[in-house]
Design a protein around this motif. Structure first.
Motif, mmCIF file in Angstrom:
data_model
loop_
_atom_site.group_PDB
_atom_site.id
_atom_site.type_symbol
_atom_site.label_atom_id
_atom_site.label_comp_id
_atom_site.label_asym_id
_atom_site.label_seq_id
_atom_site.Cartn_x
_atom_site.Cartn_y
_atom_site.Cartn_z
ATOM 1 N N GLY A 103 47.885 52.439 35.175
ATOM 2 C CA GLY A 103 49.305 52.232 34.931
ATOM 3 C C GLY A 103 50.093 51.810 36.150
ATOM 4 O O GLY A 103 51.029 51.021 36.038
ATOM 5 N N ALA A 104 49.757 52.340 37.323
ATOM 6 C CA ALA A 104 50.505 52.041 38.550
ATOM 7 C C ALA A 104 49.610 51.427 39.615
ATOM 8 O O ALA A 104 49.882 51.539 40.805
ATOM 9 C CB ALA A 104 51.166 53.309 39.084
ATOM 10 N N GLN A 105 48.554 50.759 39.205
ATOM 11 C CA GLN A 105 47.608 50.170 40.147
ATOM 12 C C GLN A 105 48.285 49.099 40.998
ATOM 13 O O GLN A 105 49.004 48.246 40.498
ATOM 14 C CB GLN A 105 46.434 49.562 39.383
ATOM 15 C CG GLN A 105 45.263 49.154 40.252
ATOM 16 C CD GLN A 105 44.117 48.598 39.428
ATOM 17 O OE1 GLN A 105 44.245 47.544 38.808
ATOM 18 N NE2 GLN A 105 43.003 49.305 39.404
ATOM 19 N N THR A 106 48.055 49.148 42.304
ATOM 20 C CA THR A 106 48.656 48.186 43.229
ATOM 21 C C THR A 106 47.680 47.043 43.514
ATOM 22 O O THR A 106 46.527 47.082 43.099
ATOM 23 C CB THR A 106 49.050 48.870 44.543
ATOM 24 O OG1 THR A 106 47.875 49.425 45.156
ATOM 25 C CG2 THR A 106 50.055 49.984 44.292
ATOM 26 N N VAL A 107 48.165 46.048 44.237
ATOM 27 C CA VAL A 107 47.344 44.874 44.521
ATOM 28 C C VAL A 107 46.091 45.214 45.326
ATOM 29 O O VAL A 107 44.995 44.756 44.973
ATOM 30 C CB VAL A 107 48.179 43.786 45.228
ATOM 31 C CG1 VAL A 107 47.295 42.622 45.666
ATOM 32 C CG2 VAL A 107 49.282 43.277 44.310
ATOM 33 N N PRO A 108 46.175 45.984 46.422
ATOM 34 C CA PRO A 108 44.938 46.306 47.146
ATOM 35 C C PRO A 108 43.903 47.017 46.286
ATOM 36 O O PRO A 108 42.704 46.751 46.405
ATOM 37 C CB PRO A 108 45.433 47.209 48.291
ATOM 38 C CG PRO A 108 46.848 46.820 48.495
ATOM 39 C CD PRO A 108 47.359 46.497 47.138
ATOM 40 N N VAL A 109 44.346 47.915 45.414
ATOM 41 C CA VAL A 109 43.419 48.612 44.524
ATOM 42 C C VAL A 109 42.845 47.649 43.496
ATOM 43 O O VAL A 109 41.659 47.706 43.161
ATOM 44 C CB VAL A 109 44.124 49.794 43.828
ATOM 45 C CG1 VAL A 109 43.180 50.507 42.870
ATOM 46 C CG2 VAL A 109 44.663 50.769 44.867
ATOM 47 N N ALA A 110 43.674 46.738 42.990
ATOM 48 C CA ALA A 110 43.193 45.754 42.023
ATOM 49 C C ALA A 110 42.158 44.831 42.645
ATOM 50 O O ALA A 110 41.159 44.483 42.010
ATOM 51 C CB ALA A 110 44.366 44.945 41.479
ATOM 52 N N VAL A 111 42.363 44.423 43.891
ATOM 53 C CA VAL A 111 41.387 43.578 44.577
ATOM 54 C C VAL A 111 40.079 44.331 44.770
ATOM 55 O O VAL A 111 38.988 43.777 44.573
ATOM 56 C CB VAL A 111 41.951 43.096 45.927
ATOM 57 C CG1 VAL A 111 40.875 42.380 46.738
ATOM 58 C CG2 VAL A 111 43.129 42.164 45.697
ATOM 59 N N ALA A 112 40.173 45.603 45.145
ATOM 60 C CA ALA A 112 38.955 46.400 45.336
ATOM 61 C C ALA A 112 38.189 46.567 44.039
ATOM 62 O O ALA A 112 36.951 46.650 44.046
ATOM 63 C CB ALA A 112 39.314 47.765 45.918
ATOM 64 N N SER A 113 38.903 46.595 42.917
ATOM 65 C CA SER A 113 38.228 46.755 41.623
ATOM 66 C C SER A 113 37.427 45.520 41.244
ATOM 67 O O SER A 113 36.572 45.592 40.343
ATOM 68 C CB SER A 113 39.257 47.059 40.530
ATOM 69 O OG SER A 113 40.108 45.937 40.304
ATOM 70 N N LEU A 114 37.688 44.392 41.881
ATOM 71 C CA LEU A 114 36.938 43.168 41.580
ATOM 72 C C LEU A 114 35.555 43.175 42.219
ATOM 73 O O LEU A 114 34.717 42.337 41.880
ATOM 74 C CB LEU A 114 37.708 41.945 42.071
ATOM 75 C CG LEU A 114 39.027 41.648 41.365
ATOM 76 C CD1 LEU A 114 39.740 40.489 42.049
ATOM 77 C CD2 LEU A 114 38.790 41.327 39.897
#
Length: 278
Positions: free
Chosen positions: A224-235
């Motif tokens: 719900g509150a995922q930020t850009v650095p976390v989203a990049v790491a999830s890739l």
């Protein structure tokens, strides 16, 4: 002889300066250029060895940013960073001003206590913050990440502003009090306009920290509150990496930070120019 007609030093010195400047620019810009090229490649082209310098540009990675929901992460990061900037300045400015007008051991002890909070290892505050926000039902919310960032940026902002406020003569406060101004009016109408360049500098530091921060956002958010650095790491998968998409998200993540820094820098220049005129 005018300043323009004065010699600028030996040719060897000017050449060395020019080469050093070019090297510094290349050191900073080449990785960004390589990242931009990678975002325009397909997966196979991005992983090709040797690297392909000539290829047909593809914008699939940038369209995937929208189709895979990364705009939500950009919105979360922007909201968290701006909220953190506002809260840090609203709380840090009066705190730093109050400390700057104290004297003796009280000021020294409080100042050391404030900056010592910033010196604490990040891992020492993650678990208490997690337990606190879980008890309050704030996990995976933007306000939780903003408050977590505030615990780190507020002491730094107070320390930076404290040093600047100490340089502002107290005679200005006394003159304003003779005219009937309250402490709040002295802060808002005299000190804050004078300190506008430093406030802009603090805003830049706080925004960049909050925009780039990974560990707290990773622990306190899910989707719900995922930020850009976390989203990049999830890739980053266990078997393969979508390098073009990672590069595209990374390139796009620079744009809001550059816009904010450019906007804040205008206030720094305006404040310095105003101080020079006065």
């Amino acid at each position: 002889m005018t300043a323009a007609d004065e010699p600028k030093g030996p040719l060897s010195v000017r050449l060395a300066r020019g080469l050093f400047t070019l090297f510094a620019l290349a050191f900073v810009l080449l990785p960004i250029a390589w990242l931009a090229l990678g975002s325009l490649k397909t997966r196979n082209e991005a992983l090709a060895l040797p690297p392909q310098l000539f290829f047909t540009p593809s914008f699939e990675a940038y369209t995937a940013i929208v189709s895979k929901g990364f705009l939500g992460a950009f919105g979360n990061s922007l909201t968290i960073a701006l909220t953190n900037v506002v809260l840090t300045l609203l709380l840090g400015t009066p705190a730093a001003f109050a400390l700057a007008r104290m004297s003796g051991k009280v000021q020294d002890n409080l100042s050391f206590w404030v900056i010592s909070i910033r010196m604490a290892p990040l891992f020492s505050v993650i678990l208490p913050l997690y337990v606190l926000f879980k008890g309050l039902g704030l996990l995976d919310t933007k306000i939780a990440v903003s408050l977590a960032h505030l615990t780190l940026t507020l002491p730094l902002a107070v320390w930076m502003l404290l040093t600047y406020f100490r340089s502002i003569p107290e005679e200005l406060d006394q003159a304003a009090m003779l005219d009937g101004a309250s402490h709040l009016q002295i802060l808002t109408k005299i000190v804050v306009p004078i300190a506008r360049p430093m406030l802009a500098s603090v805003a830049i530091v706080v925004f960049i920290f909050s925009w780039n921060e990974f560990l707290l956002a990773f622990i306190l958010t899910a989707r719900g509150a995922q930020t850009v650095p976390v989203a990049v790491a999830s890739l980053a998968g266990t078997m393969s990496f979508d390098w073009p998409l990672i590069a595209a998200v990374s390139i796009c993540s620079m744009i809001p930070a550059l816009i904010f820094v450019g906007f804040a820098q205008r206030h720094i220049v305006a404040g310095l120019a105003s101080g020079a005129v006065k």
